[in-house]
Design a protein around this motif. Structure first.
Motif, PDB file in Angstrom:
ATOM      1  N   GLU A 198      20.503   9.764  43.415  1.00  0.00           N
ATOM      2  CA  GLU A 198      20.365  11.396  45.029  1.00  0.00           C
ATOM      3  C   GLU A 198      20.116  12.183  44.443  1.00  0.00           C
ATOM      4  OE1 GLU A 198      20.866   9.837  47.887  1.00  0.00           O
ATOM      5  OE2 GLU A 198      21.628  11.794  48.951  1.00  0.00           O
ATOM      6  N   ALA A 199      20.333  12.469  43.060  1.00  0.00           N
ATOM      7  CA  ALA A 199      20.378  13.919  43.126  1.00  0.00           C
ATOM      8  C   ALA A 199      18.260  14.625  42.767  1.00  0.00           C
ATOM      9  CB  ALA A 199      20.553  14.495  41.717  1.00  0.00           C
ATOM     10  N   VAL A 200      17.688  12.845  42.793  1.00  0.00           N
ATOM     11  CA  VAL A 200      16.502  13.589  42.764  1.00  0.00           C
ATOM     12  C   VAL A 200      15.545  13.164  43.904  1.00  0.00           C
ATOM     13  CG1 VAL A 200      14.149  11.790  42.688  1.00  0.00           C
ATOM     14  CG2 VAL A 200      15.676  12.046  41.396  1.00  0.00           C
ATOM     15  N   HIS A 201      16.276  12.186  45.590  1.00  0.00           N
ATOM     16  CA  HIS A 201      16.078  12.308  46.447  1.00  0.00           C
ATOM     17  C   HIS A 201      16.559  13.853  46.903  1.00  0.00           C
ATOM     18  CE1 HIS A 201      16.836  11.054  51.048  1.00  0.00           C
ATOM     19  NE2 HIS A 201      17.268  11.476  51.082  1.00  0.00           N
ATOM     20  N   LEU A 202      17.673  14.285  46.677  1.00  0.00           N
ATOM     21  CA  LEU A 202      18.157  15.991  47.751  1.00  0.00           C
ATOM     22  C   LEU A 202      16.859  16.648  47.285  1.00  0.00           C
ATOM     23  CD1 LEU A 202      21.882  15.200  47.160  1.00  0.00           C
ATOM     24  CD2 LEU A 202      20.514  15.689  49.314  1.00  0.00           C
ATOM     25  N   VAL A 203      16.409  16.873  46.173  1.00  0.00           N
ATOM     26  CA  VAL A 203      15.670  18.055  45.926  1.00  0.00           C
ATOM     27  C   VAL A 203      14.441  18.013  46.201  1.00  0.00           C
ATOM     28  CG1 VAL A 203      14.239  19.103  43.926  1.00  0.00           C
ATOM     29  CG2 VAL A 203      17.104  18.306  43.652  1.00  0.00           C
ATOM     30  N   GLU A 205      13.437  15.943  48.952  1.00  0.00           N
ATOM     31  CA  GLU A 205      13.703  16.713  50.269  1.00  0.00           C
ATOM     32  C   GLU A 205      13.566  17.556  50.885  1.00  0.00           C
ATOM     33  OE1 GLU A 205      13.211  14.063  53.307  1.00  0.00           O
ATOM     34  OE2 GLU A 205      11.917  12.937  51.368  1.00  0.00           O
ATOM     35  N   GLY A 206      13.888  18.621  49.837  1.00  0.00           N
ATOM     36  CA  GLY A 206      13.853  19.592  50.232  1.00  0.00           C
ATOM     37  C   GLY A 206      15.217  19.925  50.485  1.00  0.00           C
ATOM     38  N   ILE A 207      15.813  19.545  50.166  1.00  0.00           N
ATOM     39  CA  ILE A 207      18.169  19.951  50.769  1.00  0.00           C
ATOM     40  C   ILE A 207      18.140  20.810  49.579  1.00  0.00           C
ATOM     41  CG2 ILE A 207      20.015  18.342  50.964  1.00  0.00           C
ATOM     42  CD1 ILE A 207      18.098  15.975  52.295  1.00  0.00           C
ATOM     43  N   ALA A 208      18.352  20.443  48.749  1.00  0.00           N
ATOM     44  CA  ALA A 208      18.619  21.737  47.961  1.00  0.00           C
ATOM     45  C   ALA A 208      17.886  21.637  46.727  1.00  0.00           C
ATOM     46  CB  ALA A 208      20.325  21.066  47.413  1.00  0.00           C
ATOM     47  N   SER A 209      17.895  23.121  45.673  1.00  0.00           N
ATOM     48  CA  SER A 209      17.369  22.945  44.660  1.00  0.00           C
ATOM     49  C   SER A 209      17.955  22.075  43.331  1.00  0.00           C
ATOM     50  CB  SER A 209      17.605  23.940  44.646  1.00  0.00           C
ATOM     51  OG  SER A 209      19.086  24.505  44.025  1.00  0.00           O
ATOM     52  N   GLY A 262      19.111   8.306  49.555  1.00  0.00           N
ATOM     53  CA  GLY A 262      18.010   7.941  49.990  1.00  0.00           C
ATOM     54  C   GLY A 262      17.522   7.255  49.172  1.00  0.00           C
TER      55      GLY A 262
ATOM     56  N   GLU B 178      24.170  26.326  48.324  1.00  0.00           N
ATOM     57  CA  GLU B 178      23.448  26.946  50.055  1.00  0.00           C
ATOM     58  C   GLU B 178      22.783  25.225  50.103  1.00  0.00           C
ATOM     59  OE1 GLU B 178      21.619  30.503  51.324  1.00  0.00           O
ATOM     60  OE2 GLU B 178      23.374  31.256  50.001  1.00  0.00           O
ATOM     61  N   LYS B 180      19.384  23.833  52.163  1.00  0.00           N
ATOM     62  CA  LYS B 180      18.337  23.856  53.168  1.00  0.00           C
ATOM     63  C   LYS B 180      18.793  23.723  54.378  1.00  0.00           C
ATOM     64  CE  LYS B 180      16.633  25.372  49.342  1.00  0.00           C
ATOM     65  NZ  LYS B 180      17.375  25.874  48.513  1.00  0.00           N
ATOM     66  N   ARG B 181      19.496  23.035  54.778  1.00  0.00           N
ATOM     67  CA  ARG B 181      19.348  22.024  56.188  1.00  0.00           C
ATOM     68  C   ARG B 181      20.101  20.905  56.047  1.00  0.00           C
ATOM     69  NH1 ARG B 181      16.895  17.110  56.364  1.00  0.00           N
ATOM     70  NH2 ARG B 181      15.222  16.763  55.064  1.00  0.00           N
ATOM     71  N   ARG B 190      27.252  12.754  49.045  1.00  0.00           N
ATOM     72  CA  ARG B 190      26.048  12.249  49.282  1.00  0.00           C
ATOM     73  C   ARG B 190      26.289  11.639  47.206  1.00  0.00           C
ATOM     74  NH1 ARG B 190      22.323  12.420  53.357  1.00  0.00           N
ATOM     75  NH2 ARG B 190      21.208  11.367  52.137  1.00  0.00           N
ATOM     76  N   LEU B 191      26.097  12.316  46.458  1.00  0.00           N
ATOM     77  CA  LEU B 191      25.776  12.521  45.165  1.00  0.00           C
ATOM     78  C   LEU B 191      27.347  11.197  45.058  1.00  0.00           C
ATOM     79  CD1 LEU B 191      25.601  15.723  43.088  1.00  0.00           C
ATOM     80  CD2 LEU B 191      23.782  13.182  43.408  1.00  0.00           C
ATOM     81  N   ALA B 194      26.987   7.499  46.648  1.00  0.00           N
ATOM     82  CA  ALA B 194      25.809   6.932  45.239  1.00  0.00           C
ATOM     83  C   ALA B 194      26.405   6.039  44.441  1.00  0.00           C
ATOM     84  CB  ALA B 194      24.879   8.271  44.817  1.00  0.00           C
ATOM     85  N   TYR B 231      20.864  16.709  36.128  1.00  0.00           N
ATOM     86  CA  TYR B 231      19.699  17.627  35.888  1.00  0.00           C
ATOM     87  C   TYR B 231      19.233  17.930  34.245  1.00  0.00           C
ATOM     88  CZ  TYR B 231      17.466  16.646  39.990  1.00  0.00           C
ATOM     89  OH  TYR B 231      16.754  16.104  41.894  1.00  0.00           O
TER      90      TYR B 231
END
Lengths: 313, 313
Positions: A198-203, A205-209, A262, B178, B180-181, B190-191, B194, B231
């Motif tokens: 899920e951490a990979v999905h969030l990045v 998909e551009g949701i979080a860095s 994701g 923050e 992005k959307r 979500r994490l 999962a 990460y």
């Protein structure tokens, strides 16, 4: 049988760390590695681990190097050993060769515990002369600090071997979790992989860095996970009605959330994006002492938890 | 604009905890709840939270009750407020009604931050008079101790509202992430979901008990997650080659593990099995003080981490 002497096969990071822990608990430790240059690294690792083991109240004084020996011969390391901690490369062909070597010189009642993170006990014991004494005992890095040991039987493992291994790890202060059968990734790495997916999905998909995902974990749920697992967390989330109430009232919300999670693919573009994110997170960070900082954090955590004990274990 | 007075709409667990935190940071706090009996609970919650806030170095002395007011009127609570923290029930119809009430009495530049865990900012702001000032600011329970705030814009949120909210939470020592959307469950839940999905799979398949899954987390990866996210963990797992090396060499192992993860269904049989497992785990455990023990553990963790600071934030 009292375990006084342990053989460690493989002197990589995991083998070195087990060696420090076993020494701290008064055991004689006979380490093998095919690479003779690893002897110096072994002694250095034990020296580095020792102050942390003292800080968490497990060791004292200086490392007892008289109880630590190194050899390139599996047979020699296993001579007189009451227990074998196998820490070789995670390749099934290599593991089976190592097991055959251990079996050539170990008494048939000596438990062979593999530290493997990715192989199954059933695979490792396949073709062994005495498969019943083979178990997986997977630690979490670094084993001399993180208490968890996942103890896993293969299809042919004897209950006695599980009992012996359990008693051994209990006796050296490990928190043993016994799996009923072997499964890829055991328990903890499966949970870690689920989180990472899920951490990979969030990045991706551009949701979080990358950095913000890591910050969310260590300033949020990660704080609670150091104290309590997901079931107790959701039990408390159910208020006075506890976990049953949570399941009845928020179970559907969980299931809906699962459906939204994701399913990323680690293709080249995604890998590049993740790597760039990690690079960005670490820009300007001195990462030469990440291991020392992690270990110092773990020591602090363990001391804090020991002081607050009374949590049921 | 300097934020001196905050309105909190809804005095449940989350609203109470925000109130304690805001008071500790010197703010005037105007709390609203439609249930007048919640005033006593609010004061009691602030009293209970105060010693923990003192312990982590945020508060001192006695709770400044002169800066805390309670009313059943949204209009009254919002009068003179520079910022609104909305903590009402997580139902979209209720949220929109609350927003309409807030908008009737708040200056149009006042940010309305919803604590919602399950709704989207875009849904909440839909139909609002000034949708641009509506954000989601989701805390982690209990907000007065867990530093994470997930700040999420809706499709109509103005950048200025995000900037104001960010500055506000930064100023009261929160760790702001923050997004992005907006996306269901934000990042942290979500994490958590999962992780929980795989925890359910492991119990439903009879691989491990509820208790052992929880023990695996808090004695294993959970310890590390209090210090570092996934990460950084895998970056360190890559050794000298870091995350890039991890991706190149162990990425395929991760992907293979993802393919093995479970996809459980929360049917009645599974729910019953999980509930029985939690009951078994808690048998003989005095769970009357679980909240106090969690909070004392969190205080210990936060103090430990503050002492070890130098981790880059």
């Amino acid at each position: 049988m009292t375990i006084e002497t342990v053989a460690i096969i493989g002197a990589g990071l995991i083998g070195q760390s087990w060696a420090a822990l076993f020494l701290a608990h008064g055991l004689r430790v006979q380490v093998q590695d095919t690479d003779p240059t690893r002897e110096a690294g072994l002694h250095e690792a034990v020296r580095r681990a020792w102050p942390d083991l003292c800080a968490v109240g497990v060791a004292e004084g200086e490392p007892p190097t008289a109880r630590l020996s190194f050899t390139t011969s599996v047979a020699e390391a296993c001579t007189g050993a009451d227990f074998v901690q196998e820490c070789g490369p995670d390749r099934i062909d290599v593991k089976r060769l190592i097991v055959a070597e251990i079996e050539a010189t170990s008494g048939k009642d000596v438990v062979i515990a593999s530290s493997t993170s990715s192989l199954l006990a059933s695979e490792i014991q396949h073709g062994a002369r005495h498969p019943g004494r083979i178990v997986v005992a997977h630690p979490f890095n670094p084993p001399h600090l993180v208490p968890l040991v996942e103890l896993v039987p293969g299809r042919q493992t004897a209950p006695q071997a599980m009992a012996t291994a359990r008693a051994f790890y209990d006796s050296i202060g490990r928190e043993v979790v016994e799996l009923k059968r072997d499964v890829v990734g055991h328990v903890a790495n499966r949970l870690s992989s689920a989180l990472f997916r899920e951490a990979v999905h969030l990045v991706a998909e551009g949701i979080a860095s990358v950095e913000d995902v890591d910050r969310a974990v260590r300033h949020g749920p990660g704080l609670r996970w150091a104290l309590m697992g997901p079931y107790l967390t959701y039990h408390m989330g159910g208020g006075a009605g506890g976990f049953r109430h949570y399941m009845d009232h928020l179970g559907p919300t969980q299931a809906a959330r699962w459906a939204e999670l994701g399913n990323p693919v680690l293709d080249d573009a995604t890998k590049a994006r993740l790597i760039a994110g990690v690079d960005e997170m670490l820009a300007g960070v001195d990462d030469s002492d990440l291991v020392a900082r992690r270990d110092s954090g773990l020591v602090g955590l363990l001391k804090m938890k020991a002081g607050a004990r009374g949590d049921g274990d």
